[in-house]
Design an enzyme around this catalytic site. Structure first.
Site, PDB file in Angstrom:
ATOM      1  N   GLU A  25      -1.413   8.006  -5.714  1.00 14.46           N
ATOM      2  CA  GLU A  25      -1.530   7.277  -6.984  1.00 14.46           C
ATOM      3  C   GLU A  25      -2.979   7.131  -7.429  1.00 14.46           C
ATOM      4  O   GLU A  25      -3.250   6.701  -8.555  1.00 14.46           O
ATOM      5  CB  GLU A  25      -0.945   5.870  -6.843  1.00 14.46           C
ATOM      6  CG  GLU A  25      -1.766   4.972  -5.936  1.00 14.46           C
ATOM      7  CD  GLU A  25      -1.279   3.525  -5.893  1.00 14.46           C
ATOM      8  OE1 GLU A  25      -0.510   3.126  -6.776  1.00 14.46           O
ATOM      9  OE2 GLU A  25      -1.675   2.806  -4.972  1.00 14.46           O
ATOM     10  N   HIS A  71       0.664  -0.380 -10.103  1.00  7.88           N
ATOM     11  CA  HIS A  71      -0.193  -1.194  -9.222  1.00  7.88           C
ATOM     12  C   HIS A  71      -0.588  -2.497  -9.921  1.00  7.88           C
ATOM     13  O   HIS A  71      -1.763  -2.889  -9.922  1.00  7.88           O
ATOM     14  CB  HIS A  71      -1.442  -0.394  -8.830  1.00  7.88           C
ATOM     15  CG  HIS A  71      -1.989  -0.778  -7.492  1.00  7.88           C
ATOM     16  ND1 HIS A  71      -2.279   0.134  -6.515  1.00  7.88           N
ATOM     17  CD2 HIS A  71      -2.307  -1.982  -6.964  1.00  7.88           C
ATOM     18  CE1 HIS A  71      -2.769  -0.486  -5.442  1.00  7.88           C
ATOM     19  NE2 HIS A  71      -2.778  -1.763  -5.702  1.00  7.88           N
ATOM     20  N   ARG A  78       0.843  -1.183   0.000  1.00 10.04           N
ATOM     21  CA  ARG A  78       0.000   0.000   0.000  1.00 10.04           C
ATOM     22  C   ARG A  78       0.884   1.240   0.000  1.00 10.04           C
ATOM     23  O   ARG A  78       1.890   1.301   0.724  1.00 10.04           O
ATOM     24  CB  ARG A  78      -0.934   0.024   1.225  1.00 10.04           C
ATOM     25  CG  ARG A  78      -2.032  -1.031   1.202  1.00 10.04           C
ATOM     26  CD  ARG A  78      -3.075  -0.717   0.138  1.00 10.04           C
ATOM     27  NE  ARG A  78      -4.132  -1.721   0.087  1.00 10.04           N
ATOM     28  CZ  ARG A  78      -4.139  -2.776  -0.711  1.00 10.04           C
ATOM     29  NH1 ARG A  78      -3.116  -2.979  -1.517  1.00 10.04           N
ATOM     30  NH2 ARG A  78      -5.135  -3.620  -0.711  1.00 10.04           N
ATOM     31  N   ASP A 137       5.435  -0.424  -6.706  1.00 10.14           N
ATOM     32  CA  ASP A 137       4.230  -0.720  -7.469  1.00 10.14           C
ATOM     33  C   ASP A 137       3.058   0.095  -6.942  1.00 10.14           C
ATOM     34  O   ASP A 137       2.018   0.184  -7.587  1.00 10.14           O
ATOM     35  CB  ASP A 137       3.896  -2.221  -7.378  1.00 10.14           C
ATOM     36  CG  ASP A 137       2.821  -2.635  -8.359  1.00 10.14           C
ATOM     37  OD1 ASP A 137       2.890  -2.205  -9.531  1.00 10.14           O
ATOM     38  OD2 ASP A 137       1.900  -3.379  -7.975  1.00 10.14           O
TER      39      ASP A 137
END
Length: 329
Positions: free
Chosen positions: A263, A295, A234, A258
């Site tokens: 985001e 992500h 996260r 990621d």
């Protein structure tokens, strides 16, 4: 017939769910491209439930509107639920079911891919060679073999990452409130010890009040110099401003992300023709030792199939009044 309104639909979502839905004729799904939020929750009138993803806003206002529209079920087609107002869901009598595990290996393999690519500057090499530049300056990495990996959180994904690191011949340290007895090759230590000894630090814990900004100026200061940091969990686990400060101070050998703070509007969207409101992504990408992906840690054929299967199973369990163990309480 159980009617579900599916939000934030991508082509691969619809293809996966429609394939699995052949075994669930009792479930009717209508697909929408917009994400779930206060403005789109009003569209759910006439449905029994909605299906949302990690970047949807399932907060207080959304929950109130869903309740007014008669929604009784929220299906989260993901493991995380920090974007859901659980207390309001209980107050409204809305059940929230999630997919706690779909393919731990998918996320762990992506985490290791980020670690390797960032360490060996593979993202830079790809661009450089495309321009017929075959020089090696700025590409020097280091072996993971016989180095120390620090895993924060040893649930299913963290355990999978620990096994990958062990397979690379790394010494594996872990920090978790609960020790995983299956990981007999792992040494559980304090966070302080893990930070100070790890050459590779990989985050695999949920975002809670306790873990919010776990990686900050103070914890970065405690890290070993030249560490590789990877986050596939996260974005809120890492305080971005402090991370940027640490990168500039050359604390990190490489960083693979990621997920990252701010985001939300970027996730799964093509914004190549837009001017981004936040400079965070651009600032991070300005560093040659930082690699960011969108992500996509979960994004494998196996994971998509498991997500669809579990979500549809959750829907049928709700229709039958059954418990699945996947309910968010």
């Amino acid at each position: 017939m159980l009617k579900i309104l599916f939000y934030d639909t991508k082509s691969y979502d619809e293809e996966s769910f429609e394939e699995k839905r052949k075994a669930y004729p009792q479930v009717q799904i209508d697909y929408l491209k917009p994400a779930l939020g206060p403005n789109t929750a009003r569209l759910a009138k006439g449905y029994d439930g909605v299906c949302a993803f990690v970047n949807c806003d399932v907060g207080t206002k959304t929950m109130e509107i869903l309740h007014e529209r008669g929604i009784r079920l929220i299906l989260m087609r993901c493991a995380g639920f920090n974007n859901v107002d659980i207390s309001m869901a209980k107050e409204c009598g809305i059940r929230v079911l999630r997919v706690p595990g779909y393919s731990p290996e998918a996320v762990a393999e992506h985490a290791m891919g980020l670690a390797l690519a960032a360490n060996r500057r593979i993202h830079k090499a790809y661009v450089r060679v495309r321009e017929n530049d075959f020089s090696l300056s700025g590409m020097l990495g280091f072996n993971f073999h016989e180095k120390t990996a620090g895993i924060v959180g040893t649930g299913r994904i963290g355990a999978a990452m620990a096994r990958l690191c062990h397979g690379f011949g790394m010494k594996v340290l872990a920090y978790d409130q609960y020790h995983n007895p299956a990981l007999d090759f792992v040494s559980y230590v304090t966070l302080e010890e893990l930070l100070s000894q790890s050459d590779l630090l990989s985050l695999h814990c949920p975002l809670t009040d306790e873990t919010y900004h776990l990686i900050n100026r103070e914890t970065i200061r405690r890290m070993k110099d030249g560490v590789v940091l990877v986050n596939t969990s996260r974005g809120g686990l890492v305080k971005t401003e402090d991370l940027i400060e640490g990168i500039r101070a050359r604390k990190f050998f490489a960083v693979g992300l990621d997920v990252y703070e701010e985001e939300k509007k970027n996730v799964y969207e093509d914004r190549s023709d837009e001017i981004l409101e936040s400079s965070v992504t651009a600032r991070l990408l300005s560093f040659p030792n930082v690699l960011i992906t969108s992500h996509q840690g979960f994004f494998t054929q196996e994971a998509l199939g498991a997500i669809s299967e579990t979500t549809l199973g959750n829907a049928m369990a709700f229709a039958r009044g059954e418990e699945t163990g996947n309910e968010v309480k």
